[in-house]
Design an enzyme around this catalytic site. Sequence first.
Site, PDB file in Angstrom:
ATOM      1  N   HIS A  17      39.374  54.017  48.653  1.00 54.61           N
ATOM      2  CA  HIS A  17      39.764  53.613  50.251  1.00 54.61           C
ATOM      3  C   HIS A  17      39.346  54.092  51.224  1.00 54.61           C
ATOM      4  O   HIS A  17      38.501  54.357  52.197  1.00 54.61           O
ATOM      5  CB  HIS A  17      41.215  52.482  49.787  1.00 54.61           C
ATOM      6  CG  HIS A  17      41.269  51.175  48.724  1.00 54.61           C
ATOM      7  ND1 HIS A  17      42.023  51.399  48.245  1.00 54.61           N
ATOM      8  CD2 HIS A  17      40.362  50.354  48.659  1.00 54.61           C
ATOM      9  CE1 HIS A  17      41.869  49.970  47.397  1.00 54.61           C
ATOM     10  NE2 HIS A  17      40.837  49.138  47.980  1.00 54.61           N
ATOM     11  N   LYS A  41      44.567  37.691  42.933  1.00 55.25           N
ATOM     12  CA  LYS A  41      45.191  38.849  42.634  1.00 55.25           C
ATOM     13  C   LYS A  41      46.873  38.888  42.584  1.00 55.25           C
ATOM     14  O   LYS A  41      47.541  37.639  43.714  1.00 55.25           O
ATOM     15  CB  LYS A  41      45.170  40.265  43.329  1.00 55.25           C
ATOM     16  CG  LYS A  41      43.552  40.470  43.206  1.00 55.25           C
ATOM     17  CD  LYS A  41      42.941  41.151  43.982  1.00 55.25           C
ATOM     18  CE  LYS A  41      41.869  42.143  43.341  1.00 55.25           C
ATOM     19  NZ  LYS A  41      40.840  43.006  44.188  1.00 55.25           N
ATOM     20  N   ARG A  90      31.400  50.266  44.191  1.00 56.03           N
ATOM     21  CA  ARG A  90      31.640  50.916  42.660  1.00 56.03           C
ATOM     22  C   ARG A  90      30.345  50.394  41.644  1.00 56.03           C
ATOM     23  O   ARG A  90      29.345  51.579  40.932  1.00 56.03           O
ATOM     24  CB  ARG A  90      32.875  51.178  42.277  1.00 56.03           C
ATOM     25  CG  ARG A  90      33.415  51.929  43.202  1.00 56.03           C
ATOM     26  CD  ARG A  90      35.206  51.128  43.020  1.00 56.03           C
ATOM     27  NE  ARG A  90      35.209  49.613  42.585  1.00 56.03           N
ATOM     28  CZ  ARG A  90      36.389  49.333  42.938  1.00 56.03           C
ATOM     29  NH1 ARG A  90      37.911  49.319  42.236  1.00 56.03           N
ATOM     30  NH2 ARG A  90      36.856  47.883  42.658  1.00 56.03           N
ATOM     31  N   SER A 128      43.220  50.230  42.860  1.00 55.00           N
ATOM     32  CA  SER A 128      44.084  49.770  42.969  1.00 55.00           C
ATOM     33  C   SER A 128      45.092  48.680  41.411  1.00 55.00           C
ATOM     34  O   SER A 128      45.968  49.000  41.341  1.00 55.00           O
ATOM     35  CB  SER A 128      44.661  48.599  43.411  1.00 55.00           C
ATOM     36  OG  SER A 128      43.844  49.089  45.086  1.00 55.00           O
TER      37      SER A 128
HETATM   38  O1  PNS Z   1      40.406  44.603  48.030  1.00 60.32           O
HETATM   39  P1  PNS Z   1      39.829  43.277  47.592  1.00 60.32           P
HETATM   40  O2  PNS Z   1      41.345  42.111  47.171  1.00 60.32           O
HETATM   41  O3  PNS Z   1      38.367  43.212  47.037  1.00 60.32           O
HETATM   42  O4  PNS Z   1      39.621  42.626  48.357  1.00 60.32           O
HETATM   43  C1  PNS Z   1      39.150  41.161  48.936  1.00 60.32           C
HETATM   44  C2  PNS Z   1      39.739  40.298  50.027  1.00 60.32           C
HETATM   45  C3  PNS Z   1      40.968  40.309  50.448  1.00 60.32           C
HETATM   46  C4  PNS Z   1      38.568  41.175  51.166  1.00 60.32           C
HETATM   47  C5  PNS Z   1      38.807  38.467  50.265  1.00 60.32           C
HETATM   48  O5  PNS Z   1      39.851  38.282  49.076  1.00 60.32           O
HETATM   49  C6  PNS Z   1      38.851  38.265  51.658  1.00 60.32           C
HETATM   50  O6  PNS Z   1      38.276  37.974  51.941  1.00 60.32           O
HETATM   51  N1  PNS Z   1      40.223  37.186  51.379  1.00 60.32           N
HETATM   52  C7  PNS Z   1      40.257  36.690  52.895  1.00 60.32           C
HETATM   53  C8  PNS Z   1      40.109  35.640  52.803  1.00 60.32           C
HETATM   54  C9  PNS Z   1      38.512  35.097  53.055  1.00 60.32           C
HETATM   55  O7  PNS Z   1      37.874  35.466  54.195  1.00 60.32           O
HETATM   56  N2  PNS Z   1      37.814  34.480  51.704  1.00 60.32           N
HETATM   57  C10 PNS Z   1      36.827  34.469  52.278  1.00 60.32           C
HETATM   58  C11 PNS Z   1      35.927  35.571  51.794  1.00 60.32           C
HETATM   59  S1  PNS Z   1      35.542  34.936  50.244  1.00 60.32           S
END
Ligand code: PNS
Length: 169
Positions: A17, A41, A90, A128
């Site tokens: 990150h 998660k 990745r 993570s």
């Molecule tokens: O690090 P991650 O878990 O891959 O990040 C995923 C994240 C948090 C960016 C994604 O779940 C997200 O955008 N969550 C906020 C809610 C949202 O906007 N959902 C719609 C987009 S899929």
Amino acid sequence: MRIAVYPGSFDPVTLGHVSVIRRAARLFDRVLVCAMRNSEKNNLFSLDERVELLRRVLKDIPNVEVEAYTGLLTDYCRERGADVIVKGLRSGADFSSEMQMAWINRTLNPEVETMFLAAEKEHLNISSTVVKELANYGVNLIGWVPDEIVNDVMEKSERGRKRHGEWDH
Ligand code: PNS
């Protein structure tokens, strides 16, 4: 002024990150690192704790700010006037899930573009999830997460194991 958002769960922030954030900070005027909920998660750290760890490791980059947001990413971008969502890639697995999220976000807010930065090769296997798995077995996390937070992750993981009684037998 070009504003990018780098969203994620950051549970916890990893060296992968930090690498993407540093590179984004060279490309954009401001980078807003947004710690969010991922409904798929289970978290080791609370949202506030994740923000604190991020701020600690990113404090030397002047154009990077860290915030938490519990709503939709596209609403956050709208509120902050951000042009771009930056994500790191990745692998092919990342590509599939990230493309899906990019399409959803584009449908929700066509004003915001998603841009992908290719992960550095030394970070291809860092996530993570892997960090939490290694911490669970007491593996030293130097080289996986920033040095400043190695102890935080080890201690939190150890507290979790004790709470769940795994050391009682
Ligand atoms: O690090 P991650 O878990 O891959 O990040 C995923 C994240 C948090 C960016 C994604 O779940 C997200 O955008 N969550 C906020 C809610 C949202 O906007 N959902 C719609 C987009 S899929």
